[in-house]
Design a protein around this motif. Sequence first.
Motif, short mmCIF file in Angstrom:
data_model
loop_
_atom_site.label_atom_id
_atom_site.label_comp_id
_atom_site.label_asym_id
_atom_site.label_seq_id
_atom_site.Cartn_x
_atom_site.Cartn_y
_atom_site.Cartn_z
N ILE A 136 -1.65 -10.34 14.75
CA ILE A 136 -0.24 -10.48 15.10
C ILE A 136 0.51 -9.34 14.41
CG2 ILE A 136 1.81 -11.97 14.96
CD1 ILE A 136 -0.23 -14.34 15.02
N GLN A 137 1.03 -8.45 15.24
CA GLN A 137 1.60 -7.20 14.72
C GLN A 137 3.12 -7.32 14.56
OE1 GLN A 137 -0.14 -4.77 13.65
NE2 GLN A 137 -2.15 -5.07 14.59
N LEU A 138 3.60 -6.92 13.38
CA LEU A 138 5.05 -6.87 13.16
C LEU A 138 5.68 -5.88 14.14
CD1 LEU A 138 7.49 -7.68 11.48
CD2 LEU A 138 6.86 -5.94 9.79
N ARG A 144 8.57 11.86 -0.45
CA ARG A 144 7.11 11.82 -0.47
C ARG A 144 6.64 10.38 -0.34
NH1 ARG A 144 6.32 15.42 -5.80
NH2 ARG A 144 7.80 13.85 -6.50
N ARG A 145 5.56 10.20 0.39
CA ARG A 145 5.01 8.86 0.59
C ARG A 145 3.49 8.92 0.42
NH1 ARG A 145 1.65 7.01 4.75
NH2 ARG A 145 1.63 4.75 4.80
N TYR A 146 2.95 7.92 -0.24
CA TYR A 146 1.50 7.87 -0.45
C TYR A 146 0.98 6.54 0.03
CZ TYR A 146 2.89 11.66 -3.44
OH TYR A 146 3.45 12.81 -3.90
N ASP A 186 0.81 -1.23 0.00
CA ASP A 186 0.00 0.00 0.00
C ASP A 186 0.84 1.27 0.00
OD1 ASP A 186 -2.45 -1.13 0.05
OD2 ASP A 186 -2.84 -0.78 2.18
N ASP A 187 2.08 1.15 0.41
CA ASP A 187 2.91 2.35 0.58
C ASP A 187 3.72 2.61 -0.69
OD1 ASP A 187 2.18 1.52 3.23
OD2 ASP A 187 3.71 2.88 4.00
N LEU A 188 3.45 3.74 -1.32
CA LEU A 188 4.27 4.15 -2.47
C LEU A 188 5.19 5.24 -1.98
CD1 LEU A 188 2.19 4.62 -5.71
CD2 LEU A 188 3.42 2.64 -4.87
C1 G1P Z 1 0.94 -1.19 8.94
C2 G1P Z 1 1.79 -1.39 10.21
C3 G1P Z 1 2.08 -0.03 10.86
C4 G1P Z 1 2.75 0.87 9.82
C5 G1P Z 1 1.88 0.99 8.57
C6 G1P Z 1 2.61 1.77 7.48
O1 G1P Z 1 -0.33 -0.74 9.30
O2 G1P Z 1 1.09 -2.22 11.11
O3 G1P Z 1 2.92 -0.20 11.96
O4 G1P Z 1 2.98 2.14 10.41
O5 G1P Z 1 1.55 -0.29 8.05
O6 G1P Z 1 1.82 1.91 6.35
P1 G1P Z 1 -1.59 -0.76 8.28
O7 G1P Z 1 -1.48 0.49 7.47
O8 G1P Z 1 -1.46 -2.00 7.47
O9 G1P Z 1 -2.82 -0.75 9.16
#
Ligand code: G1P
Length: 293
Positions: free
Chosen positions: A226-228, A253-255, A129-131
């Motif tokens: 279960i959280q990373l 920049r992050r999206y 999800d992170d660009l």
């Molecule tokens: C996940 C991680 C979170 C992180 C984030 C970044 O959350 O659990 O620690 O900061 O991604 O995008 P999510 O966005 O999947 O809820």
Amino acid sequence: MRKAVIPAAGLGTRFLPATKAMPKEMLPVVDKPAIQYVVEEAVRAGLTDVVMITGRNKRALEDHFDREPFLEQTLAAKGDHAKLAAVQESSSLADLHYLRQGDPKGLGHAVLRARAHVGDEPFAVLLGDDLIDEHDGVLEEMARIQDLTGGSVVALMEVEPEQISSYGCADIAASEVGGPLRIRGLVEKPEPSRAPSNLAVIGRYVLHPRVFDVLEQTPPGRGGEIQLTDALQTLAVSEGEGSGVYGVIFRGRRYDTGDKLSYLKAVMTVALERDDTGPGLREWLKGVLTPTN
Ligand code: G1P
């Protein structure tokens, strides 16, 4: 470091109904699906072995990164070499592997699914999800810090204090000037009033394989998942091989392509920077944004 893990099993409910029959990772950013930018970033950092953690309804991801002989033949016959190259590019980026997550038990669980594939070596995790617009090669810098410290490394970004509840949040220890930034604690999505800082973990990690042992023992945390972040908190306060967590501050920049407004900003930014779409879009925007009376 050779291997990247890309968790891509999320349901994409924030984009329904668009994601009813299509994975959210396939939403286009101009003419490439969002996930391709993430794979390209991994490849630029020298990661040639990519494992995606997928789930139901994600077949389009595999098809996208696979050959498409019929389409290739048609484009070749038409002499459309530019489109042919674009189609072939996505199937020759990296050595791609797919694993299904099975139960959707959280990001930590998704990463743990990659254990047998990754084995006993440091690896990167890139959230689909992170660009990020990484002119400065953030993954390379993270790999360098991992190599230097022998621990795990997260990418951090300063956010407005009220936004921290959407992210993992890092508590930084006092560090030597110019030395690696040591993290003494991490908390997943804290209330702003309880957050130790405004430094958010963004979706890039370089992890020591010891994280797998820790994930095996990590109980469900926030949201019953279960959280990373929780596993990294354990590593931050552990001793011995593979312990310690460090941060690299990302200033580009992050999206978040899982968020409607952020996704639109990503599309606009990429479109404005491209020669084929930038000039026309800029011209049109000027007209749209200029009040007429
Ligand atoms: C996940 C991680 C979170 C992180 C984030 C970044 O959350 O659990 O620690 O900061 O991604 O995008 P999510 O966005 O999947 O809820």
